[in-house]
Enzyme design. Sequence first.
Site, PDB file in Angstrom:
ATOM      1  N   GLN A  45       0.830  -1.206   0.000  1.00 53.14           N
ATOM      2  CA  GLN A  45       0.000   0.000   0.000  1.00 53.14           C
ATOM      3  C   GLN A  45       0.868   1.261   0.000  1.00 53.14           C
ATOM      4  OE1 GLN A  45      -3.329   0.334  -0.277  1.00 53.14           O
ATOM      5  NE2 GLN A  45      -3.068   2.546  -0.269  1.00 53.14           N
ATOM      6  N   GLU A  46       1.928   1.267   0.787  1.00 50.05           N
ATOM      7  CA  GLU A  46       2.749   2.468   0.949  1.00 50.05           C
ATOM      8  C   GLU A  46       3.635   2.769  -0.254  1.00 50.05           C
ATOM      9  OE1 GLU A  46       2.506   4.710   3.316  1.00 50.05           O
ATOM     10  OE2 GLU A  46       0.946   3.561   4.302  1.00 50.05           O
TER      11      GLU A  46
END
Length: 107
Positions: A72-73
Site C-alpha cells: 500500500q505504501e
Amino acid sequence: MADRDILDMINEYEGNANTSAPLPTELPEGYADPSLKPNLAPEDRQLEEYRVRFAAQEAGIDPDIAAAAAFQESSFNPDAVSRTGVRGTMQVTKRTANGLGYDRDDY
C-alpha cells in the site's frame, strides 16, 4: 488492533532488530514457509517483498500484514519518496526511523 498492540510490536521489533538475521540478497529456490513467498509485488520487486516478509517474521510480526502495508505504501519500492518526506518501502519518517535506532538514509 489497539494502539498499545502496535507500540508493543514496535518495541518487540526494536529489541530484536540487533539480533535478527541479515536481510536476504536473493530469492530462495523454494519456500519452506509459504507465508514468506511473494504474492503481491510485480516480478521486478519480489525480492523486496520477500525481504519485508522475512524481516517481519524475524520480528514476530505477521508477514502478510507487513507485506500489505509495504504494498500500500510504496508497491515495494525501496527508493520511494513522498512529497511529505517519508521514504522507503514502508514510507518511514525520519523521526520514526531515529526512534527505532536506525538512519533511514543509510538504506
